[in-house]
Design a protein around this motif. Sequence first.
Motif, PDB file in Angstrom:
ATOM      1  N   ASP A   1      -1.405  13.247   6.075  1.00  7.58           N
ATOM      2  CA  ASP A   1      -0.941  12.580   4.865  1.00  7.58           C
ATOM      3  C   ASP A   1       0.506  12.139   5.026  1.00  7.58           C
ATOM      4  O   ASP A   1       1.119  12.310   6.069  1.00  7.58           O
ATOM      5  CB  ASP A   1      -1.108  13.493   3.630  1.00  7.58           C
ATOM      6  N   PHE A   2       1.033  11.555   3.983  1.00  9.27           N
ATOM      7  CA  PHE A   2       2.367  10.963   4.006  1.00  9.27           C
ATOM      8  C   PHE A   2       3.452  12.024   4.161  1.00  9.27           C
ATOM      9  O   PHE A   2       4.578  11.718   4.495  1.00  9.27           O
ATOM     10  CB  PHE A   2       2.569  10.203   2.699  1.00  9.27           C
ATOM     11  N   PHE A   3       3.111  13.285   3.929  1.00 10.17           N
ATOM     12  CA  PHE A   3       4.109  14.336   3.858  1.00 10.17           C
ATOM     13  C   PHE A   3       4.157  15.160   5.141  1.00 10.17           C
ATOM     14  O   PHE A   3       4.665  16.258   5.161  1.00 10.17           O
ATOM     15  CB  PHE A   3       3.796  15.265   2.692  1.00 10.17           C
TER      16      PHE A   3
ATOM     17  N   LYS B   1       0.838  -1.198   0.000  1.00  9.20           N
ATOM     18  CA  LYS B   1       0.000   0.000   0.000  1.00  9.20           C
ATOM     19  C   LYS B   1       0.870   1.244   0.000  1.00  9.20           C
ATOM     20  O   LYS B   1       1.861   1.332   0.727  1.00  9.20           O
ATOM     21  CB  LYS B   1      -0.926   0.041   1.217  1.00  9.20           C
ATOM     22  N   VAL B   2       0.509   2.207  -0.828  1.00  8.86           N
ATOM     23  CA  VAL B   2       1.168   3.506  -0.782  1.00  8.86           C
ATOM     24  C   VAL B   2       0.685   4.216   0.476  1.00  8.86           C
ATOM     25  O   VAL B   2      -0.525   4.424   0.638  1.00  8.86           O
ATOM     26  CB  VAL B   2       0.841   4.344  -2.031  1.00  8.86           C
TER      27      VAL B   2
ATOM     28  N   ALA C   1       3.051   5.127   6.962  1.00 12.11           N
ATOM     29  CA  ALA C   1       4.403   5.402   6.483  1.00 12.11           C
ATOM     30  C   ALA C   1       5.450   4.791   7.403  1.00 12.11           C
ATOM     31  O   ALA C   1       6.450   4.228   6.950  1.00 12.11           O
ATOM     32  CB  ALA C   1       4.614   6.912   6.375  1.00 12.11           C
ATOM     33  N   LEU C   2       5.228   4.889   8.712  1.00 13.10           N
ATOM     34  CA  LEU C   2       6.180   4.345   9.673  1.00 13.10           C
ATOM     35  C   LEU C   2       6.266   2.825   9.568  1.00 13.10           C
ATOM     36  O   LEU C   2       7.333   2.237   9.669  1.00 13.10           O
ATOM     37  CB  LEU C   2       5.776   4.755  11.088  1.00 13.10           C
TER      38      LEU C   2
ATOM     39  N   GLY D   1       6.054  11.952  14.485  1.00 11.89           N
ATOM     40  CA  GLY D   1       6.451  11.922  13.084  1.00 11.89           C
ATOM     41  C   GLY D   1       6.857  10.554  12.606  1.00 11.89           C
ATOM     42  O   GLY D   1       6.864   9.571  13.345  1.00 11.89           O
ATOM     43  N   MET D   2       7.261  10.519  11.356  1.00 10.65           N
ATOM     44  CA  MET D   2       7.603   9.276  10.698  1.00 10.65           C
ATOM     45  C   MET D   2       8.748   8.554  11.392  1.00 10.65           C
ATOM     46  O   MET D   2       8.873   7.348  11.337  1.00 10.65           O
ATOM     47  CB  MET D   2       7.976   9.581   9.246  1.00 10.65           C
TER      48      MET D   2
END
Length: 613
Positions: free
Chosen positions: A521-523, A117-118, A125-126, A535-536
């Motif tokens: 979101d991912f950013f 998955k994106v 993301a992590l 955070g990530m």
Amino acid sequence: MDEEYDVIVLGTGLKECILSGLLSVDGLKVLHMDRNDYYGGESSSLNLTQLWKRFRGSDTPQENLGAIREYNVDMIPKFIMANGTLVQTLIHTDVTKYLNFKAVDGSFVYKKGKIYKVPATDVEALKSPLMGLFEKRRARKFFIYVQDYDEKDPKSHEGLDLRKVTAREIISKYGLEDDTIDFIGHALALHNDDGYLDQPAMDFVMRIKLYAESLARFQGGSPYIYPLYGLGELPQAFARLSAVYGGTYMLNKPECKVEFDSSGKAIGVTSAGETAKCKKVVCDPSYLSDKVKKVGKVNRAVCIMSHPIPETNDAHSVQIILPQKQLGRKSDMYLFCCSYAHNVAPKGKYIAFVSAEAETDSPEEELKPGIELLGPIDEIFYHSYDTYVPTNKQEEDNCFISGTYDATTHFESTVEDVLEMYTKITGKTLDLSVDLSAASRSSPRPRSTTSHSPSIHTERSSPRPSSYSSPPKTERSTPRTAGYTPSPQTASHDSHSSENTSNDHGFFSRGRSSSSDDDYDFFRRRRRSSSNDEGMFSGFIDEIKDAIENYRTSKKDPVAAAAEVASTSGSIACVTQAKAFQDCLDENETDINKCQSLMDMWCKCKKSSKLTT
């Protein structure tokens, strides 16, 4: 029919219908004709009988596939970027009142034989295995640069002119690995081959910003939306727009022939012995085949299934990108899936598409890597079509020809073609400066700001009756007038369905600012102030903190402590680098930014040790 028009449009594909609507709104007198007896042309949605007739030459599909009229199978399957130019056009023209949309559940990418998955959130993301822990941090720096980049603000450029610097040069600055470059370029920037790497980086960066902004428009799993009842609704909606502003429609008009004067300029269109005069002609490539050239070919498989695509969390709608390097191809392959949840198939049925630019003459063999990801298939149809671009000089013959739809799974290139044609036809640029946040429905998170701008509607409250046939269809070759009223089923924009979930509505609500530290979101940026970092990179920091704390409380010797720190993060081979990194963190109170060079040395050592084990 013996009248004179400003523009005659031939073909009712999406591009032609958008142009017809825009030109009618501008006050031009428009006649819109099609040789077919239905709207949509190559971008139509077919029921099961039409699908069977087109690909099997029969009108009798199998009974076990369910109700025939509950199918709406797209011939040009694409999703819509939630913050893209098509959405801006829909809102700009108020065509949204004819349509209802639903969020696409997820976007996935193919890597080394598996589907991933994106990431759509920081948590995803992590946890994502698409990148290693240290690579995520380097990628995060790149994403922050992209997020902060403002063409009008030189301070955000970091000394780089994106109109001159290539994408490859931008990426090399951040030291990203090849797999990460592949992921960013194809799954986020949505390029269909690696040619972008040696092009100016502006387009590359803007594409990633578009992805991030679209993802932030709703709390869903992807940046895409999709209209209920299929993409065939889009050309019909713009056809209604044209009709409301005086456009005239004629379907089932055979042999539409463009007439030219002695100087080679188009002066009208003849059909069934009648000629309508005009100043300009707009059409798809099939109406003026001598003024276009072939530039490629698209292979596609249409699959009917009784299950979601495996390894996609049972999603009802997904996009899967298979980057070219993963398949040894020259361009990407795309999977597109939607289901009964979008009213395009009977209960329990899924429609999947596998598309790619043709590189061989065998669609069955070429599309096999994508088809193998689908699992059991009830029925499969293969088809191929050539892609064309116009070769004529519009200023000399007054003919404006659209290009063929490409293999990508979104509409950005489609609308770019439309806007370019609009400018050439009218001599002006269409202003799409629409505040998508203001043009929204009420958000799940209440805000004080309200707006009466056009909105994007979600699911209808009730399905169409079983006797419904795809509107609007002209049963005789007579023009529709400006007084035409769209059927209540398609013009309806009722409240949400009782089956809706929180991800199915409020796509265009006024959400958090895309430059905020709280972006969903991912950013998102990592907060820098405390041990509550969300955070990530927070998981990594926690691991390091725990290892250091264990050393402090147990008073182990430095070498043993370094080994524990290294072991905690997956390696015990590079204890010297780990010890230096630990000491740096100890001195700087776990501020990882001050220990970047030591962390990179440790990461490099770990990679080298893995290669020798």
